[in-house]
Design an enzyme around this catalytic site. Structure first.
Site, PDB file in Angstrom:
ATOM      1  N   THR A 187       0.746  -1.117  -0.079  1.00  0.00           N
ATOM      2  CA  THR A 187       0.011  -0.075   0.105  1.00  0.00           C
ATOM      3  C   THR A 187       0.789   1.271  -0.018  1.00  0.00           C
ATOM      4  OG1 THR A 187      -0.114  -0.083   2.337  1.00  0.00           O
ATOM      5  CG2 THR A 187      -1.944  -1.006   1.072  1.00  0.00           C
ATOM      6  N   THR A 261       6.598  -5.686   9.230  1.00  0.00           N
ATOM      7  CA  THR A 261       6.632  -5.248   7.858  1.00  0.00           C
ATOM      8  C   THR A 261       6.822  -3.840   7.731  1.00  0.00           C
ATOM      9  OG1 THR A 261       4.295  -5.272   7.979  1.00  0.00           O
ATOM     10  CG2 THR A 261       5.050  -6.960   7.175  1.00  0.00           C
ATOM     11  N   ASP A 326       0.136  -3.349  18.656  1.00  0.00           N
ATOM     12  CA  ASP A 326       0.046  -2.844  17.365  1.00  0.00           C
ATOM     13  C   ASP A 326       0.659  -1.629  17.137  1.00  0.00           C
ATOM     14  OD1 ASP A 326      -0.254  -3.047  14.438  1.00  0.00           O
ATOM     15  OD2 ASP A 326      -2.263  -2.412  14.439  1.00  0.00           O
ATOM     16  N   CYS A 631     -14.476 -11.464  10.739  1.00  0.00           N
ATOM     17  CA  CYS A 631     -15.384 -10.423  10.053  1.00  0.00           C
ATOM     18  C   CYS A 631     -15.206  -8.970  10.662  1.00  0.00           C
ATOM     19  CB  CYS A 631     -16.724 -10.845  10.194  1.00  0.00           C
ATOM     20  SG  CYS A 631     -17.231 -12.459   9.926  1.00  0.00           S
TER      21      CYS A 631
END
Length: 712
Positions: A187, A261, A326, A631
């Site tokens: 991205t 990453t 995170d 979800c």
């Protein structure tokens, strides 16, 4: 006194830029333009042109242009606009070279416009398969191209690096550069360093091993790669840095890749010859899930410096050891020259998700200072070496209890670029004030599809309780923070009703530009924060503005289009700034512009009218766990959807077990990105999810009725 201090800095920092911004240098720029985009041209930094993602190699996002300034910005009007053909979040920074504005949109599409008129010159669609969304944590976004020579380079969501002809958009070469197209995405915008094209990847919530790699711009051949996490020790280590890092991990970390990453921040510093890049979270977030131990999990949550020509390790500074929240360090890395303690220092400035502003020596990585710029409860502060002192309750996998962490995974500052003005000496940080509930899942096991984070998202989902929702909403806000990195203190702040506002641009006209989640583009006085101008964009703006000049006229351009991870996962809080829609456009302004936007489209909302709940409590309990794991990352916390992906509470499909099974198990909507989850969810699990959604829809319908009754 401050003006005197930074006069020296401005002279040094802008020496390369002053020639580019001098109107008399346009002939020199034209001469360089005929050679294509060169290292020398990029090194000059932003002037009349904007040649790289952060404006120049130092990623300051500061322009020396001052035709538009604090005195006349009130006359700034729309010069032209271009509607885009994607209805997803728009995060790119446009680049301008030789009269052409290059921009990427969602789904990694590239468009080239005449920078003065807005006429479309060419468009490129890499035809990214829509099912790529299943391995994309944060919307189908793209942050821009890189320009070098006669080429424009774009990384695609499905993991390709593509070279396009700048004049025509013709594909010159295309390479798949990710290790596999099951766990990795791209991205971020590529960067140029010493004639090489640099790009990393996303995927630290899946099965990715982080890396940064450099490619030949003419052939796409890989020249070097630096991994951020060690691989399987049985296979040996690529270098001494990986061998050292292996000692900070435990368990079989490599089986899920390890994370770390490099999905955004890449900065090349010509002065040191180093590339600095930020690394993402360790994978899984929950350290107990793969028994990765209490070590630092290097080189995750870090800034790493490597030699630009060879990729060899030089130094690292870990901002978030044992990252379980995170707290990626992938926010933009800025290089500047500051006077600290009476001495000029060449430094790195960084404001990552974890809530601290760091100042590091750019040559050595030495910690110079660090200070929290938002409230936080995961640490009591930094020690003398810049290492966080982690609080016991923040290690949720050890306590076994939910931890309401501040900031949350959205970060105090995420990918939205900050800017730095050598004239004011201030950083302008798009700041989020948010929290997140973390709870370790017991007996967690990896699955074949979806997030691999080791958390129990279902148990900590937002309840159908007005008081709880109101309490959370109150603390979910945002701000534009002007921060003095020398004194490590806030100079001024502009509050916003919600988080996830746009990146910033600082200019020599004493201006700071920023888009807002509520749907405006604003200009503030850079020295005191006074709002001087605003434009109604009809949609949330999360991208960062840029500026350029052609034939003596200065323009400001920004991509508008609400979306990104906050809209996807925030649930009932996704519209905290106000009801938003996605209207994806490129907006370009100049003094005295005469263009007008068409009327804003209506904001239609399907009535919440669910079928009656006829399931069981056991089905709801199982369904909440499955929904939370598989979800919620797209359809929102507690089944409350945002504006980009269908709100399942309002879906007609939930009335039919067969319809839900066809979608969840059979992959009937694969062409829209909703692939089959049959590898992880059984047919009876799909029915459990359906019953959970119906239950949640009825709960919220009842809350809505109570709210209407209270207003009568």
């Amino acid at each position: 006194m401050r003006k005197g201090i930074f006069a020296v800095l401005a002279a040094g920092s802008l020496a390369a830029c002053s020639m580019a911004s001098d109107p008399g240098s346009s002939a020199d720029q034209s001469r360089l333009a005929t050679q294509g985009v060169t290292d020398a041209l990029i090194a000059r930094g932003p002037g009349n042109e904007w040649l790289t993602y952060g404006g120049g190699p130092n990623e300051q996002r500061f322009s020396p242009l001052d035709q538009i300034n604090a005195e006349n910005v009130g006359q700034l009007k729309l010069a032209w606009y271009a509607d885009l053909d994607t209805a997803r979040g728009q995060e790119a920074t446009p680049l301008m070279h030789d009269g052409t504005l290059f921009v990427t949109t969602a789904w990694s599409m590239v468009k080239a416009y005449d920078a003065t008129t807005g006429k479309l010159k060419w468009a490129y669609d890499p035809q990214v398969p829509r099912e790529t969304l299943i391995r994309t944590c944060c919307d189908a976004v793209n942050r821009g191209v890189a320009l070098y020579g006669d080429k424009a380079f774009v990384g695609t969501l499905d993991g390709r690096l593509v070279a396009l002809d700048q004049k025509t958009g013709k594909v010159l070469w295309s390479k798949t550069v990710v290790p596999d197209q099951k766990s990795y995405t791209i991205t971020g915008a590529p960067r140029i360093a010493k004639g090489l094209v640099l790009i990393g990847s996303g995927g630290a919530e899946y099965r990715a091993r982080g890396y940064l790699a450099a490619y030949d711009p003419d052939t796409g051949a890989r020249k070097w790669i630096f991994h951020t996490v060690p691989g399987n020790p049985a296979d040996g280590f690529e270098n001494a840095a990986m061998e050292k890092a292996a000692g900070t991990w435990a368990g079989d970390w490599w089986k899920l890749g390890g994370g770390g990453t490099v999905w955004d921040s890449i900065t090349y510093d010509p002065q040191t010859g180093l590339v600095y890049f930020g690394t993402g979270n360790a994978e899984p977030w929950n350290p107990a899930a793969m028994d990765r131990g209490d070590g630092d999990s290097l080189y995750t949550g870090s800034i790493v410096a490597v030699d630009a020509a060879t990729g060899q390790y030089r130094w690292h500074f870990q901002e978030t050891p044992e990252d379980r929240w995170d707290f990626d360090s992938d926010a933009q890395i800025t290089v500047a020259d500051l006077t600290i303690g009476g001495k000029q220092r060449h430094v790195i400035l960084h404001a990552p998700k974890n809530g601290f502003v760091y100042v590091l020596d750019a040559r050595t990585g030495e910690f110079l200072s660090g200070k929290g710029y938002v409230p936080q409860n995961w640490t009591s502060g930094l020690d003398k070496n810049g290492r966080p002192v982690i609080l016991a309750e923040a290690r949720y996998e050890k306590t076994g209890k939910p931890f309401l962490g501040t900031p949350g995974a959205m970060g105090a500052h995420s990918w939205q670029p900050m800017s730095f003005s050598p004239k004011t000496g201030l950083l302008y940080i798009p700041t989020n004030y948010t929290s997140q509930a973390y709870l370790a899942e017991k007996d967690w096991e990896p699955s074949a599809i979806g997030f691999q984070v080791g958390l129990d998202a279902g148990s900590v989902a937002m309840p159908a309780n007005k008081a709880v929702r109101a309490a959370f909403a109150k603390q979910y806000t945002g701000a534009l923070v002007a921060w003095d990195p020398v004194k490590q203190e806030k100079r001024w702040s502009i509050p916003y009703p919600g988080p996830w506002n746009g990146g910033t641009l600082a200019t020599a006209g004493n201006l700071v530009f920023q888009g807002t989640a509520k749907g405006g583009v604003r200009a503030y006085s850079a020295d005191n924060g006074k709002q001087l101008w605003t434009f109604p964009a009809q949609t949330g703006v999360i991208a960062a503005p840029m500026t350029y000049s052609i034939d003596g006229t200065q323009y400001v351009a920004v991509l508008a289009g609400w979306g990104g991870v906050y809209d996807l996962v925030a649930g009932v809080l996704h519209d905290k700034s106000g009801p938003v829609r996605n209207v994806s456009r490129l907006l370009v302004f100049k003094l005295g512009g005469t263009a007008k936007l068409p009327p804003a489209p209506s904001l239609n909302q399907v009535v919440l009218d669910p079928p009656a709940f006829k399931g069981t409590a056991a089905q709801v309990a199982r369904g909440s766990q499955l929904y939370g794991r598989y979800c919620s990352v797209c359809h929102g916390d507690a089944a409350v959807g945002g504006s980009l992906v269908p709100d399942l509470r309002r879906s007609g499909a939930i009335a039919s077990p067969d319809a839900i099974r066809a979608i969840v198990i059979d992959g009937a909507l694969k062409h829209n990105g909703m692939v089959s989850f049959a590898s992880a969810i059984k047919p009876e699990g799909a029915e459990d999810i359906r019953q959970y959604i119906i239950k949640r829809a009825n709960e919220d319908a009842e809350l809505a009725k109570q709210g209407k009754a209270a207003k009568r």
